[in-house]
Motif scaffolding. Structure first.
Motif, PDB file in Angstrom:
ATOM      1  N   ALA A 116       0.838  -1.202   0.000  1.00  0.00           N
ATOM      2  CA  ALA A 116       0.000   0.000   0.000  1.00  0.00           C
ATOM      3  C   ALA A 116       0.871   1.249   0.000  1.00  0.00           C
ATOM      4  O   ALA A 116       0.571   2.223  -0.700  1.00  0.00           O
ATOM      5  N   LEU A 138       0.989   4.457  -2.432  1.00  0.00           N
ATOM      6  CA  LEU A 138       0.715   5.821  -1.956  1.00  0.00           C
ATOM      7  C   LEU A 138       1.831   6.791  -2.302  1.00  0.00           C
ATOM      8  O   LEU A 138       1.593   7.995  -2.449  1.00  0.00           O
ATOM      9  N   LEU A 142       1.519   9.639  -4.795  1.00  0.00           N
ATOM     10  CA  LEU A 142       0.640  10.754  -4.450  1.00  0.00           C
ATOM     11  C   LEU A 142       1.461  11.955  -3.989  1.00  0.00           C
ATOM     12  O   LEU A 142       1.066  13.109  -4.180  1.00  0.00           O
ATOM     13  N   PHE A 178      -2.507   7.188  -7.709  1.00  0.00           N
ATOM     14  CA  PHE A 178      -2.227   6.004  -6.898  1.00  0.00           C
ATOM     15  C   PHE A 178      -1.660   4.892  -7.780  1.00  0.00           C
ATOM     16  O   PHE A 178      -2.143   4.664  -8.890  1.00  0.00           O
TER      17      PHE A 178
END
Lengths: 173, 547
Positions: free
Chosen positions: A113, A117, A120, A126
């Motif tokens: 994850a 991220l 960003l 994403f």
């Protein structure tokens, strides 16, 4: 493993003197084969993981292959063997390796994850990926650094952690 | 490209991972979990604020352009459904922190709960039918474990049914999606709508797509628990812990309803039928005209089956579960009218959404009340209950508000939901549409049944003289008499906390009724977005594939 394989025990007894600290229900053939095969499986798994972003392979298949290596060790050497050799402790059969696997699972998810991220921060969507070619390295030549590897590594840890948690928990029951 | 679209999904994902990492410390874990749910509500509010005016935001994950990459679409419809999920989720989680035992919370409850929210958010936001399948799976995988949370013999059997049925449903869904890909050559929803609108230009055969859409429809009906796919509902709802049941009935079911609205009203509506296939008595040739009668039959059967079933049950949980089947019928009934009568299409979808919102809020409240009653009295059988209102008036008042809202008493939000359903049916009747009279009759009968079973549940469980069991477990002043390990003070404190959550839910039911304009405005904007196929396609603007 110890109670439900009396036939194997007989074979092992007939063929070789039994080592005292290893599970007695497996044959010396099986133990030797596993000793040779497990490192090969692990190297194959890692190579699949590293090439995954632009060739067949990837975090998932690498993780599954790694888990099978651990399963072989579990089947042949018993549940306590890994814990005794890697963690160097013989107590807490249930929570020893399992808690390591669980942490691996959570960290893998966090890594996957997190790698999604990161773009960003650069105002990109994403999961956007980037690639960098490092050239003219001594001996190695050209090296491809792909950001997708971070995601793959996260998937790899997640798969290894999840599969081994299940196997260790179910195996202990 | 705006991060607002993907924010709810990311917040839920990060919360799920953080709750995995903070396992060793239970208080920290609960704090992170609740904070995550509140942040989710904030992210949804930000998205809602951007799109309620009618704008459609598109997000291309990984910067891959539309028909090839993973597309997320945030429009008023998605934002409305996300809003329902976020509001219910915060309340249910606050109740769960007090209700689920510490061991369960430490083990896996919170990560599973948030992963389920990831799946729910993904289903609402996705602009691609294959990803819809993936998000369904994310949601269902978590819900399997949550339904099985207690792990007793009966629970396991009920949960096994739930798992097997949904796996079958997923397999059928995957086959149907594969078929749609094979016939149309795309999985992107906007691209699909564009190709179906002009089949000759893209060399698409519409008939098989229609059949595959019907197969997909059966899967969504299974998820929503419509008759004849309702049989898993009562057992699964009884087996799951109360907060999980509240989420399943309040939010997860609505994902099936959302999928019907999004796919059939926005996407498949673009297709037109060959004249030979139109049903007798129906003039239109849109694909919606094919699904209208099917929707009507399923909705009517659900309203009646659930209603009659609920009247005959002898425990609170079962009454609520059967009521859930009946209420989903009420949610789909205006959709059936909207599909067949174009002049009331927007109003019909609005009625469906308003009803879905009210049902999500009120039914979650009722399931949480039933769970709280089970926690304090130890049973939800009507034989054991009675007179709870005398001992615990606030808890009973919360049930009363929830039940009245579902019965449809003004000024609660449920009144407007029911009113809109009747309004849609009456307007359709005025245009002389076929079946409108039957719709009115079904709605009327369903409303009477709703009054009957909630009156019965209220009289049996909450009204009258306290039963022996209630007297034993609930003190005169509403305090809990110890039933084992927990001390009285601790049990009373956690029960008090649960009652506070329930009161908050009840206040929300009243507030959305009094401030109904806001809810109606949002639902109408969502309905406009749902039927605006052209706007959806233009916003996503999938690139033309050169073959």
């Amino acid at each position: 493993m110890s109670d439900d394989a009396p036939a194997n025990e007989d074979v092992a007894a007939a063929e070789s003197p039994r080592p005292s600290d290893v599970d007695r229900s497996t044959t010396v053939v099986a133990r030797t084969v596993v000793r040779v095969v497990v490192p090969i499986i692990l190297v194959t798994a890692i190579s699949l993981l590293l090439q995954g972003h632009n060739l067949p392979g990837g975090g998932f298949i690498g993780g599954v292959l790694t888990a099978t290596a651990f399963v072989l060790v579990y089947v042949i050497f018993g549940l306590d063997y890994l814990q005794a050799t890697i963690l160097d402790r013989r107590d807490e059969v249930d929570e020893g390796m399992v808690s390591v696997y669980r942490r691996l699972f959570a960290l893998g998810l966090a890594l996957a994850a997190g790698s999604g991220l990161a773009p960003l921060l650069f105002d990109l969507p994403f999961l956007t990926q980037a690639v960098l070619f490092v050239e003219h390295l001594p001996l190695y030549g050209e090296l491809e650094v792909a950001s997708a590897l971070a995601f793959d590594l996260g998937v790899y840890f997640t798969v290894v952690g999840a599969l081994l948690t299940i196997i260790a928990e179910v195996g202990a029951e | 490209m705006s991060t607002t679209v993907i924010a709810p999904l990311l917040v839920a994902l990060c919360t799920a991972i953080l709750t995995l990492l903070t396992r060793p410390n239970l208080r920290l874990l609960q704090g992170v979990s609740l904070l995550g749910a509140v942040a989710y509500l904030g992210a949804v509010a930000a998205l809602f604020d951007r799109v309620v005016g009618g704008e459609t935001l598109v997000y291309q994950v990984g910067d891959w352009a539309a028909p090839f990459g993973i597309t997320l679409v945030g429009d008023a419809l998605a934002a409305f459904m996300l809003g329902l999920a976020a509001i219910v989720s915060v309340g249910v989680l606050a109740h769960a922190v007090l209700y689920v035992d510490d061991f369960g919370q430490r083990l896996s409850f919170h990560p599973l709960y948030h992963f389920m929210m990831v799946g729910v958010s993904g289903s609402f936001l996705t602009g691609d039918i294959f990803n819809l399948f993936v998000w369904f799976e994310v949601m269902l995988m978590s819900s399997y474990v949550l339904v099985l949370f207690y792990g007793g013999k009966q629970h396991t059997r009920a949960a096994l049914n739930y798992v097997v049925l949904n796996l079958l449903g997923s397999a059928v869904m995957l086959v149907a999606i594969g078929g749609i890909y094979a016939t149309t050559g795309t999985l992107n929803m906007a691209d699909l709508a564009r190709r179906l609108a002009d089949p000759a230009a893209y060399d698409v055969n519409v008939l098989p797509v229609l059949g595959l859409a019907a197969v997909l429809f059966s899967v969504f009906a299974l998820k929503a628990g419509l008759v004849p796919f309702q049989f898993w509902v009562p057992a699964a709802y009884r087996a799951a812990p109360a907060p999980v049941t509240a989420m399943l009935a309040g939010v997860v079911k609505k994902v099936g309803v959302y999928a019907v609205v999004r796919l059939y009203f926005t996407i498949f509506a673009a297709a037109s039928l060959p004249r030979a296939l139109s049903l007798p008595g129906l003039a239109g040739d849109s694909a919606l005209d094919f699904f209208g009668p099917v929707l009507f039959l399923m909705a009517a059967a659900s309203v009646l089956f659930g209603g009659v079933g609920a009247v005959g049950r002898d425990d609170l949980d079962s009454v609520l579960a059967y009521s859930s089947i009946s209420q989903v019928g009420f949610i789909v009934l205006p959709l059936a009218v909207a599909a067949t009568v174009p002049s009331v299409r927007i109003l019909g979808v609005t009625a469906c959404l308003v009803y879905a919102f009210n049902h999500g809020l009120a039914k979650s409240l009722l399931f949480l009340v039933a769970g709280t009653v089970r926690e304090s009295v130890g049973s939800t059988d009507f034989a054991d209950l009675g007179g709870v209102a005398g001992r615990s008036p606030v808890l009973s008042a919360a049930f009363f508000v929830g039940a009245l809202s579902l019965v449809g008493v003004p000024p609660l939000s449920g009144f407007f939901g029911k009113f809109l359903v009747f309004d849609v049916a009456a307007r359709a009747f005025a245009t002389g549409a076929a079946g409108a009279a039957a719709t009115l009759a079904v709605a009327l009968l369903g409303a009477v049944l709703t009054i009957a079973y909630y009156t019965r549940a209220w009289n049996a469980a909450f009204w009258g003289e306290p039963s022996e069991r209630v007297e034993e477990f609930l003190g005169d002043d509403g305090s809990v008499v110890p039933d084992g390990g927990q001390s009285t003070a601790e049990a009373a404190l956690s029960l008090g906390g649960m009652v506070v959550v329930l009161v908050a839910f009840a206040v929300a039911v009243v507030a959305f009724g009094i401030g109904f304009d806001v809810l109606y405005g949002a639902a109408e904007a969502a309905a406009r977005a749902a039927v605006d196929t052209g706007g959806y396609v233009d916003a996503v603007a999938p690139a033309e594939v050169v073959e």
